[in-house]
Design an enzyme around this catalytic site. Structure first.
Site, PDB file in Angstrom:
ATOM      1  N   HIS A  78     -21.387  31.181  12.904  1.00  6.52           N
ATOM      2  CA  HIS A  78     -20.986  32.323  12.086  1.00  6.52           C
ATOM      3  C   HIS A  78     -20.203  33.272  12.997  1.00  6.52           C
ATOM      4  O   HIS A  78     -20.698  33.685  14.044  1.00  6.52           O
ATOM      5  CB  HIS A  78     -22.259  32.977  11.556  1.00  6.52           C
ATOM      6  CG  HIS A  78     -22.033  34.083  10.579  1.00  6.52           C
ATOM      7  ND1 HIS A  78     -21.335  35.219  10.883  1.00  6.52           N
ATOM      8  CD2 HIS A  78     -22.441  34.226   9.298  1.00  6.52           C
ATOM      9  CE1 HIS A  78     -21.319  36.018   9.819  1.00  6.52           C
ATOM     10  NE2 HIS A  78     -21.989  35.422   8.841  1.00  6.52           N
ATOM     11  N   GLU A 134       0.162  -0.813   5.736  1.00  6.77           N
ATOM     12  CA  GLU A 134       1.271  -0.250   6.513  1.00  6.77           C
ATOM     13  C   GLU A 134       1.115   1.243   6.710  1.00  6.77           C
ATOM     14  O   GLU A 134       1.414   1.772   7.773  1.00  6.77           O
ATOM     15  CB  GLU A 134       2.608  -0.559   5.815  1.00  6.77           C
ATOM     16  CG  GLU A 134       3.827  -0.420   6.726  1.00  6.77           C
ATOM     17  CD  GLU A 134       4.406   0.995   6.812  1.00  6.77           C
ATOM     18  OE1 GLU A 134       5.184   1.242   7.735  1.00  6.77           O
ATOM     19  OE2 GLU A 134       4.077   1.845   5.971  1.00  6.77           O
ATOM     20  N   GLU A 135       0.630   1.933   5.691  1.00 12.99           N
ATOM     21  CA  GLU A 135       0.502   3.398   5.779  1.00 12.99           C
ATOM     22  C   GLU A 135      -0.732   3.803   6.577  1.00 12.99           C
ATOM     23  O   GLU A 135      -1.053   4.989   6.672  1.00 12.99           O
ATOM     24  CB  GLU A 135       0.445   4.012   4.377  1.00 12.99           C
ATOM     25  CG  GLU A 135       1.647   3.702   3.489  1.00 12.99           C
ATOM     26  CD  GLU A 135       2.958   4.307   3.976  1.00 12.99           C
ATOM     27  OE1 GLU A 135       2.974   4.914   5.063  1.00 12.99           O
ATOM     28  OE2 GLU A 135       3.974   4.155   3.292  1.00 12.99           O
ATOM     29  N   THR A 160     -15.753  32.456   7.291  1.00 14.86           N
ATOM     30  CA  THR A 160     -15.893  33.099   8.602  1.00 14.86           C
ATOM     31  C   THR A 160     -16.643  32.188   9.558  1.00 14.86           C
ATOM     32  O   THR A 160     -17.687  32.535  10.076  1.00 14.86           O
ATOM     33  CB  THR A 160     -16.626  34.429   8.448  1.00 14.86           C
ATOM     34  OG1 THR A 160     -17.851  34.183   7.753  1.00 14.86           O
ATOM     35  CG2 THR A 160     -15.793  35.432   7.699  1.00 14.86           C
ATOM     36  N   SER A 180       9.208   5.118  12.491  1.00 17.41           N
ATOM     37  CA  SER A 180       8.738   3.913  13.153  1.00 17.41           C
ATOM     38  C   SER A 180       8.342   2.897  12.101  1.00 17.41           C
ATOM     39  O   SER A 180       7.713   3.250  11.121  1.00 17.41           O
ATOM     40  CB  SER A 180       7.488   4.217  13.978  1.00 17.41           C
ATOM     41  OG  SER A 180       7.713   5.329  14.789  1.00 17.41           O
ATOM     42  N   HIS A 207       6.286   9.694   1.519  1.00 21.78           N
ATOM     43  CA  HIS A 207       5.193  10.392   2.214  1.00 21.78           C
ATOM     44  C   HIS A 207       4.997  11.822   1.718  1.00 21.78           C
ATOM     45  O   HIS A 207       4.086  12.497   2.171  1.00 21.78           O
ATOM     46  CB  HIS A 207       5.373  10.428   3.742  1.00 21.78           C
ATOM     47  CG  HIS A 207       5.229   9.100   4.399  1.00 21.78           C
ATOM     48  ND1 HIS A 207       4.687   8.945   5.653  1.00 21.78           N
ATOM     49  CD2 HIS A 207       5.552   7.849   3.976  1.00 21.78           C
ATOM     50  CE1 HIS A 207       4.700   7.647   5.967  1.00 21.78           C
ATOM     51  NE2 HIS A 207       5.216   6.969   4.971  1.00 21.78           N
ATOM     52  N   ASP A 234       8.650   3.659  -1.472  1.00 17.66           N
ATOM     53  CA  ASP A 234       7.954   3.302  -0.220  1.00 17.66           C
ATOM     54  C   ASP A 234       6.631   2.638  -0.541  1.00 17.66           C
ATOM     55  O   ASP A 234       5.615   3.289  -0.599  1.00 17.66           O
ATOM     56  CB  ASP A 234       7.738   4.572   0.624  1.00 17.66           C
ATOM     57  CG  ASP A 234       7.085   4.277   1.960  1.00 17.66           C
ATOM     58  OD1 ASP A 234       7.073   3.113   2.383  1.00 17.66           O
ATOM     59  OD2 ASP A 234       6.581   5.234   2.569  1.00 17.66           O
ATOM     60  N   ARG A 238       7.664  10.905  18.831  1.00 21.24           N
ATOM     61  CA  ARG A 238       8.577   9.816  18.458  1.00 21.24           C
ATOM     62  C   ARG A 238       9.314   9.403  19.719  1.00 21.24           C
ATOM     63  O   ARG A 238       9.935  10.253  20.375  1.00 21.24           O
ATOM     64  CB  ARG A 238       9.555  10.294  17.390  1.00 21.24           C
ATOM     65  CG  ARG A 238       8.887  10.702  16.101  1.00 21.24           C
ATOM     66  CD  ARG A 238       8.448   9.508  15.286  1.00 21.24           C
ATOM     67  NE  ARG A 238       7.466   9.877  14.276  1.00 21.24           N
ATOM     68  CZ  ARG A 238       7.006   9.039  13.356  1.00 21.24           C
ATOM     69  NH1 ARG A 238       7.413   7.788  13.330  1.00 21.24           N
ATOM     70  NH2 ARG A 238       6.117   9.434  12.486  1.00 21.24           N
ATOM     71  N   ASP A 286       0.851  -1.192   0.000  1.00 18.33           N
ATOM     72  CA  ASP A 286       0.000   0.000   0.000  1.00 18.33           C
ATOM     73  C   ASP A 286       0.885   1.239   0.000  1.00 18.33           C
ATOM     74  O   ASP A 286       2.103   1.155   0.227  1.00 18.33           O
ATOM     75  CB  ASP A 286      -0.933   0.023   1.214  1.00 18.33           C
ATOM     76  CG  ASP A 286      -0.178   0.093   2.527  1.00 18.33           C
ATOM     77  OD1 ASP A 286       0.870  -0.593   2.663  1.00 18.33           O
ATOM     78  OD2 ASP A 286      -0.593   0.836   3.429  1.00 18.33           O
ATOM     79  N   ASP A 295      12.305  -1.342   4.087  1.00 20.94           N
ATOM     80  CA  ASP A 295      11.266  -0.311   4.077  1.00 20.94           C
ATOM     81  C   ASP A 295      11.791   0.951   4.735  1.00 20.94           C
ATOM     82  O   ASP A 295      11.077   1.653   5.428  1.00 20.94           O
ATOM     83  CB  ASP A 295      10.016  -0.836   4.803  1.00 20.94           C
ATOM     84  CG  ASP A 295       8.846   0.135   4.748  1.00 20.94           C
ATOM     85  OD1 ASP A 295       8.822   0.960   3.821  1.00 20.94           O
ATOM     86  OD2 ASP A 295       7.976   0.063   5.631  1.00 20.94           O
TER      87      ASP A 295
END
Lengths: 480, 480
Positions: free
Chosen positions: B232, B168-169, B334, B421, B449, B134, B347, B102, B199
């Protein structure tokens, strides 16, 4: 009551279902001005309006406004202008009315309970649909008034000039110049004696109002960029300065939870509150429960109605609208956005000069960004700006409307201001040099610009009567 | 050089165009796992891979992973598992390889210079296309290795077990349980002697690396809500507490411009830097210019490569990804958003326990929100979490890979860790109890990405040789 009016009211009631069908047909056209792909629908809605009025004998014109600035592949939707009766009767006053036939974006997936472009009426008479109250209901109100006069067989009391635009929800691109040009001697709107705009709302749900003031709006972008493209947060997190980090810090410095604007100098521009003005707010038919109902929560800033009304009408406010360029979908994406644009706007009030507000904003945002010591690049700029407006509520245009309200709704209207901006109001005032009246049809719970926008059947049908009664009285009111 | 390898390398070179065509066909399938509407394309890509390998005589199975949690109308794409040769040779080692078929979302309008799902090769041999690096290039690398052995007429050196996933993504939904089950005795992956995952990416553009450590990732949402629906800003600005105001203030308190996490206690969880470790970083083939090139700017946090590498590999980082529910389109709207969800992730590195990080985050965010004195409601919650991983680079799995790098690229590889990761790495280590090697094919400028993702022709073709040489050496390396 004048016999003409009585006959007019009866005709409106007798044709109520027909008028609702007309609104249903209009709502079915998704005339979203903000979406390029919907432009043909916006034009179609303009043509629908033109045809409806032509069928009633009005002289109508679709006037081109040129290309859309910044999107030159797109033609702006035309201004639909008209005159009824088609031939001017010089013995009558001339009233210029304005409305818009475009609408805000809407998708069922935004959380609507019903299809946004299908008028859905519930058992309480609430007519849900995008544009129902903003502004297709009021615009069709004028069409219905003309038709009701014809069906009742009564003389039309004024010369009606009409100006309906299709870009109101996207900054009224191109309209200002058009209005200014058409208000010059010999041009289409030159003979207007007064202006009436129906594009706002009652303050609550029970009592009508006439509106004599509006806040302005200055809309800004803060653009922060660094990396050449979006980055993977695993690979670059902890090694790159992230534009989004800088942006939320700058945006977070603009206003606090209680709506207090943090930009030094802003409040010094605001006209001081006089004793006389202070007394006005407690008599307005508005309760905190009205606020909570329209808010759908009790998360108001103030506990008192007077402070709340002042917060809406006579003090500036700053809202953070969102961020362009960052991850905005549901779910999780581990992106470091390379360029993010924060959007915010300030609602302005007398005596704030827009260019003074701009200067204070630019200088403050610059200082806040400098404090971060960031290597990223920052630009702050104005997207659009419309000035506040305040009119005289003692003018015959207002006293005629007040009489109409008393007859149709059996109550004296509140004289109110509004928190929102309708920049065209100021344009009409300046271009015609005449008094401008805001005569709302819908109520505070109509959710214009939100999901589940609606117009109550009662407000629509009585609203048609109100517009007719206003024209009747404005024709007769002594000029002072 | 072993004659088998020489013959293998020549065959790879001779079939380079064929292998690029194979990548072109794979890139043309928009297998975006994050978009529900693309699910059939993800499945199609899995089938493409299965058919390619079956045509080469591999035993392949598409294994269902059930419904997608939270989106029960969607079937997860299957895990494509396989064995080559189809019948196990008990005299050979068994290597389990993993990749994913994927890809990240991609639209031309995001700013791609070429159609993202059409492989476009420029005159520098850069092969642009979503998934090129990737992870379709590396996954097809294994297919090409098998085909090259067949065409060269040489014996395949190992039993190859394959595990290719299609989510995976989007958090590798459903895969962990599958791997754990299939690593049990008698099951599909039971015989693995070592694991190889391709990967990730080189640290720079010239020198290959072997990767023995990864950061973890804990992804959080902060949801703030107040009004019953979007409002609004003209009507409600200055009277309602706005969720977006609260959100940017809370988000702005999480991290500063230089990446310093503001949550007390986070850095206390991090393993201290030893003298020995400190010395490792200066020898790594990496320069600040490598960073600036992949960043596309010079907006780095640190000026020194050692600090930069440590910032990426061995210290935690916090990135703000975006806001869901606010205005995110170009132009001006608005709106006061009624409910906004801020997304950020941390991370993580040794020795941060994810649940300890969660506690620190929740308690800090709660305190920051309470400071605002807001009537709005706030919820902070974990979206997903994957732990960091560190392996031993002295294992035969790594020494075999190092030999392969020296042969193909004529240089000793850097032993590196990674900032990103790959949670499945830890799962494979725990489920097999064997050593896991990360053997990257692409380089640091591949923009996985991001827009304009690419894989260099050289990295693809030499990468195929590298994977083959790795299998050759891993079959022969003495076990220690």
């Amino acid at each position: 009551m004048a016999p003409n009016l009585e006959s007019f009211y009866k005709t409106v009631d007798a044709n109520a279902d027909h008028f609702i069908d007309r609104l249903r047909n209009a709502v079915a056209i998704p005339s979203v001005s903000a979406e390029d792909a919907r432009r043909p629908d916006v034009v179609q809605m303009g043509m629908f309006l033109k045809e409806q009025l032509e069928a009633l004998g009005a002289h109508m014109e679709a006037r081109p406004l040129g290309k859309q600035p910044g999107k030159e592949h797109l033609e702006l939707p035309p201004a639909i202008v008209g005159r009824y009766p088609a031939k001017k009767d010089d013995s009558k006053r001339t009233i210029l009315v304005y409305g818009h036939y475009d609408v805000q974006p809407a998708n069922l997936s935004d959380g609507w309970n019903t299809e946004p472009f299908k008028l859905s009426i519930d058992d309480k008479g609430r007519m849900f649909g995008r544009g129902s109250t903003d502004d297709k209901g009021p615009v069709l109100g004028w069409v219905n008034v003309i038709e009701s006069h014809q069906k009742a067989g009564i003389d039309f009391p004024v010369n009606l000039l009409m100006c309906f635009e299709g870009m109101e929800e996207y900054g009224s691109e191109g309209l200002d110049d058009f209005i200014i040009a058409e208000c010059k001697p010999g041009k289409f709107f030159a003979d207007a004696d007064a202006v009436c705009i129906s594009d706002n709302y009652w303050l609550g749900t029970e009592k009508p109002c006439l509106t004599y003031g509006l806040r302005g709006c200055s809309y800004y972008s803060i653009e922060i960029s660094g990396p050449g493209q979006d980055l993977h947060s695993g690979v670059f997190g902890g090694t790159a300065q992230e534009p989004m980090t800088d942006l939320v810090r700058v945006m977070g410095s603009l206003v606090d939870t209680n709506g207090k604007i943090q930009i030094p100098g802003i409040y010094e521009l605001v006209a001081p509150l006089s004793k006389e003005e202070q007394g006005l707010y407690e008599n307005i038919a508005f309760t905190m429960d009205n606020l909570y109902e329209s808010l759908g929560s009790t998360t108001g800033i103030f506990d008192k109605k007077e402070e709340t009304l002042m917060g809406r009408w006579r003090y500036p406010s700053l809202s953070l609208h969102g961020v362009e360029g960052a991850f905005s979908a549901p779910g999780a994406k581990t992106v470091i956005p390379a360029k993010v644009v924060g959007k915010f706007s300030i609602r302005t009030v007398p005596d704030m000069e827009p260019h003074e507000v701009d200067s204070l904003v630019y200088s403050y945002v610059q200082k806040q960004f400098e404090k971060l010591g960031s290597k990223n690049k920052m630009k702050c700029y104005l997207q659009h700006s419309g000035k506040w407006w305040v009119a005289s509520p003692k003018h015959w245009n207002f006293t005629a409307a007040a009489r109409a309200v008393e007859e149709v709704w059996h109550v004296k209207p509140d004289l109110t201001r509004e928190g929102g901006s309708i920049p065209v109001t100021l344009t009409f005032e300046q271009a015609t040099g005449k008094n401008v009246l805001l005569l709302p049809m819908g109520s505070s719970t109509d959710a214009a610009h939100s999901i589940n926008e609606k117009l109550d059947r009662r407000n629509y049908i009585e609203g048609i009567k109100l517009l007719g009664a206003y024209l009747f009285h404005v024709a007769e009111e002594p000029m002072e």
